[in-house]
Design a protein around this motif. Structure first.
Motif, PDB file in Angstrom:
ATOM      1  N   SER A 114      23.113  27.198  32.732  1.00  0.00           N
ATOM      2  CA  SER A 114      23.598  26.850  34.068  1.00  0.00           C
ATOM      3  C   SER A 114      23.281  27.940  35.076  1.00  0.00           C
ATOM      4  CB  SER A 114      25.113  26.607  34.029  1.00  0.00           C
ATOM      5  OG  SER A 114      25.422  25.485  33.228  1.00  0.00           O
ATOM      6  N   VAL A 115      23.506  29.195  34.674  1.00  0.00           N
ATOM      7  CA  VAL A 115      23.230  30.307  35.579  1.00  0.00           C
ATOM      8  C   VAL A 115      21.733  30.416  35.848  1.00  0.00           C
ATOM      9  CG1 VAL A 115      23.353  32.816  35.877  1.00  0.00           C
ATOM     10  CG2 VAL A 115      25.300  31.576  34.907  1.00  0.00           C
ATOM     11  N   LEU A 116      20.919  30.221  34.801  1.00  0.00           N
ATOM     12  CA  LEU A 116      19.464  30.262  34.984  1.00  0.00           C
ATOM     13  C   LEU A 116      19.000  29.199  35.976  1.00  0.00           C
ATOM     14  CD1 LEU A 116      18.101  30.891  31.379  1.00  0.00           C
ATOM     15  CD2 LEU A 116      17.619  32.290  33.391  1.00  0.00           C
ATOM     16  N   LEU A 117      19.522  27.985  35.849  1.00  0.00           N
ATOM     17  CA  LEU A 117      19.146  26.913  36.769  1.00  0.00           C
ATOM     18  C   LEU A 117      19.600  27.217  38.189  1.00  0.00           C
ATOM     19  CD1 LEU A 117      19.928  23.803  34.535  1.00  0.00           C
ATOM     20  CD2 LEU A 117      17.669  24.609  35.266  1.00  0.00           C
ATOM     21  N   THR A 118      20.768  27.858  38.317  1.00  0.00           N
ATOM     22  CA  THR A 118      21.274  28.223  39.641  1.00  0.00           C
ATOM     23  C   THR A 118      20.356  29.254  40.290  1.00  0.00           C
ATOM     24  OG1 THR A 118      23.533  27.829  38.889  1.00  0.00           O
ATOM     25  CG2 THR A 118      23.266  29.096  40.911  1.00  0.00           C
ATOM     26  N   PHE A 119      19.951  30.261  39.530  1.00  0.00           N
ATOM     27  CA  PHE A 119      19.061  31.272  40.083  1.00  0.00           C
ATOM     28  C   PHE A 119      17.644  30.729  40.268  1.00  0.00           C
ATOM     29  CE2 PHE A 119      22.109  34.688  38.563  1.00  0.00           C
ATOM     30  CZ  PHE A 119      22.481  35.041  39.861  1.00  0.00           C
ATOM     31  N   LEU A 120      17.262  29.700  39.520  1.00  0.00           N
ATOM     32  CA  LEU A 120      15.978  29.040  39.767  1.00  0.00           C
ATOM     33  C   LEU A 120      16.005  28.370  41.133  1.00  0.00           C
ATOM     34  CD1 LEU A 120      13.184  28.122  38.822  1.00  0.00           C
ATOM     35  CD2 LEU A 120      14.280  26.146  37.733  1.00  0.00           C
ATOM     36  N   ALA A 121      17.125  27.686  41.429  1.00  0.00           N
ATOM     37  CA  ALA A 121      17.282  27.076  42.752  1.00  0.00           C
ATOM     38  C   ALA A 121      17.301  28.145  43.838  1.00  0.00           C
ATOM     39  CB  ALA A 121      18.572  26.249  42.801  1.00  0.00           C
ATOM     40  N   PHE A 122      17.787  29.335  43.501  1.00  0.00           N
ATOM     41  CA  PHE A 122      17.784  30.457  44.439  1.00  0.00           C
ATOM     42  C   PHE A 122      16.360  30.972  44.653  1.00  0.00           C
ATOM     43  CE2 PHE A 122      17.876  35.051  45.211  1.00  0.00           C
ATOM     44  CZ  PHE A 122      18.786  35.145  46.252  1.00  0.00           C
ATOM     45  N   ALA A 123      15.561  31.005  43.582  1.00  0.00           N
ATOM     46  CA  ALA A 123      14.242  31.639  43.653  1.00  0.00           C
ATOM     47  C   ALA A 123      13.176  30.745  44.273  1.00  0.00           C
ATOM     48  CB  ALA A 123      13.800  32.051  42.246  1.00  0.00           C
ATOM     49  N   ILE A 124      13.195  29.444  43.976  1.00  0.00           N
ATOM     50  CA  ILE A 124      12.113  28.553  44.409  1.00  0.00           C
ATOM     51  C   ILE A 124      11.861  28.624  45.918  1.00  0.00           C
ATOM     52  CG2 ILE A 124      11.487  26.121  44.678  1.00  0.00           C
ATOM     53  CD1 ILE A 124      12.611  25.612  41.898  1.00  0.00           C
ATOM     54  N   PRO A 125      12.905  28.577  46.763  1.00  0.00           N
ATOM     55  CA  PRO A 125      12.638  28.617  48.203  1.00  0.00           C
ATOM     56  C   PRO A 125      11.984  29.903  48.686  1.00  0.00           C
ATOM     57  CG  PRO A 125      14.831  27.764  47.763  1.00  0.00           C
ATOM     58  CD  PRO A 125      14.309  28.322  46.475  1.00  0.00           C
ATOM     59  N   PHE A 126      12.067  30.976  47.903  1.00  0.00           N
ATOM     60  CA  PHE A 126      11.436  32.213  48.328  1.00  0.00           C
ATOM     61  C   PHE A 126       9.925  32.084  48.369  1.00  0.00           C
ATOM     62  CE2 PHE A 126      15.568  33.889  47.845  1.00  0.00           C
ATOM     63  CZ  PHE A 126      15.607  35.041  48.620  1.00  0.00           C
ATOM     64  N   PHE A 127       9.400  31.123  47.642  1.00  0.00           N
ATOM     65  CA  PHE A 127       7.968  30.919  47.681  1.00  0.00           C
ATOM     66  C   PHE A 127       7.574  30.081  48.901  1.00  0.00           C
ATOM     67  CE2 PHE A 127       8.975  32.068  43.367  1.00  0.00           C
ATOM     68  CZ  PHE A 127       8.014  33.036  43.112  1.00  0.00           C
TER      69      PHE A 127
END
Length: 442
Positions: free
Chosen positions: A64-77
């Protein structure tokens, strides 16, 4: 010989620049968007644990935490895209008008997160909607540094650029501190069920009134005098990104904006965004203790970045950037050892020492990058380079660190990442030319 030592002593550095000092409205107008951008971005990290339950439920908490930080990271691109588009606008039509658009996009997209349904209500559409709003945030965040910090540097005048732009760095710390304290208050007064049901929404909804106030203040600001002069003299280019990429000197400077801020990128996301989750999930502190350590770091850092900005006007950018980076290399592992002792007091000491090193580079970084480029391509060249580095080494940091900890079982991964990026940033700082005592490039 060290290039800094060749500069005249402080007493001889008398500015002959006739540029009017920035009005209060212009300074505040430049700061307010930076404040809101960092508040909006930081809130996501501070309530990441709750968002993991609300939007990404799983039998495995780490997933769950990994998916949350994935959602955090994707927009940075998406940030480099925002930097390319909004930066080109800023170099063609002026910084002020673009900053008005960006603050509107950022505030609305953040506030709308607070209205999203949970996974339990909307199923897979809930995380999809969250990621789409994060895309808009990423675009707006990409345009803000190049336009906002160039706006401040161009208003500042000679001999005070470090001091004026450091206000923006202090605003980022205050914004993150506000987000931390808000999250800590909610964590302290609400039960876990209340936090997961409705409490997590409140920090996001606060972005709406903050955005309205920021928009009003930015409308009162004057356009950058450097851009106004370039426009009057016909030096504004119709294709700023193409011109920037066509120049070997500008391309080299853009490469510097990717590498030089490595500590700035990794430090921000490791020390402030990731720290509360790390202390709770890996070091087994309470959620409130993790947030309080972060708040203390931010309070100390606010004053430290202001001092660093002023000091850089006297000593130069290069010296402060390299000293801060190499000091982090030396103290990074001992400070993280203090975090692993299980004591709130020792964890706070280690975290504050790292925060001071981070402030030494953060308080000087943005003005340094603005000084690398001429006015006609400053916002796009600065923005694209800086956001490429932030996307690669910053936005993906919480996701990468969480995944590596899960794979290796080592709590030292954040320290290794921080020390390695600091070493590269320190070497890059030694290779730049000193710009503190020169006028901005035309």
């Amino acid at each position: 010989m060290n290039k800094v030592s060749q500069a005249p002593p402080p007493a001889q550095r008398v500015s002959t620049d006739n540029t009017p000092k920035a009005t209060k409205a212009s300074i505040i107008g430049g700061l307010v968007g930076v404040f809101i951008e960092l508040y909006d971005n930081a809130v996501y990290g501070f309530v990441a644990g709750t968002l993991a339950v609300v939007f990404f439920p799983s039998d495995a908490p780490t997933t769950s935490v990994l998916l949350t930080f994935l959602a955090f990271a994707i927009p940075f691109f998406f940030r480099p895209l925002g930097a390319a588009v909004a930066g080109s606008w800023g170099d063609r039509i002026g910084r002020k008008r673009v900053l008005l658009v960006l603050i509107t996009m950022m505030s609305l997209s953040t506030a709308l997160v607070g209205f999203l349904p949970s996974y339990a209500v909307a199923g897979v559409w809930a995380p999809i909607a969250l990621v789409l709003l994060r895309f808009i945030q990423g675009f707006a965040m990409g345009g803000e540094p190049g336009n906002g910090n160039s706006f401040l540097a161009e208003h500042a005048g000679e001999g005070r650029r470090g001091r004026v732009v450091s206000y923006a760095n202090a605003a980022t710390f205050i914004a993150m501190l506000l987000g931390t304290l808000f999250a800590a208050l909610l964590t302290a007064v609400l039960s876990s069920s209340s936090m997961e049901t409705w409490g997590w929404r409140l920090p996001f909804l606060l972005a709406l009134p903050l955005g309205v106030v920021g928009l009003i203040i930015r409308r009162m600001a004057d356009e950058s005098p450097e851009f106004a002069e370039a426009e009057e003299e016909g030096r504004v280019t119709g294709s700023p990104l193409r011109e920037a990429l066509a120049s070997p000197e500008t391309r080299r400077a853009m490469g510097t904006t990717i590498v030089l801020p490595l500590l700035n990128s990794s430090g921000y996301f490791i020390l402030f965004i990731y720290m509360p989750s790390f202390m709770k999930d890996e070091m087994h502190f309470s959620a409130l203790e993790g947030l309080l350590v972060t708040a203390i770091m931010l309070a100390v850092g606010t004053f430290a970045v202001l001092y660093a900005g002023r000091l850089s006007d006297r000593l130069g950018r290069r010296r402060l950037l390299s000293t801060s980076a190499f000091t982090m290399v030396v103290i990074g592992f001992p400070c993280y050892w203090l975090l692993t002792r299980g004591s709130f007091a020792t964890a706070t000491i280690g975290a504050v020492l790292m925060s001071l090193c981070f402030a030494g580079t953060n308080g000087v970084m943005q003005v340094t990058l603005a000084e690398l480029f001429p006015t006609r391509v400053r916002t796009v060249a600065y923005g694209v380079g800086y956001n490429l580095g932030t996307a690669i080494f910053g936005g993906a940091a919480p996701l990468l660190v969480t995944a590596l900890i899960a794979a290796t079982g080592s709590a030292w991964i954040p320290a290794i990442y921080l020390v390695l990026t600091s070493a590269v940033a320190g070497v890059a700082a030694l290779r730049i030319r000193e710009t503190a005592f020169e006028p901005l490039k035309r």
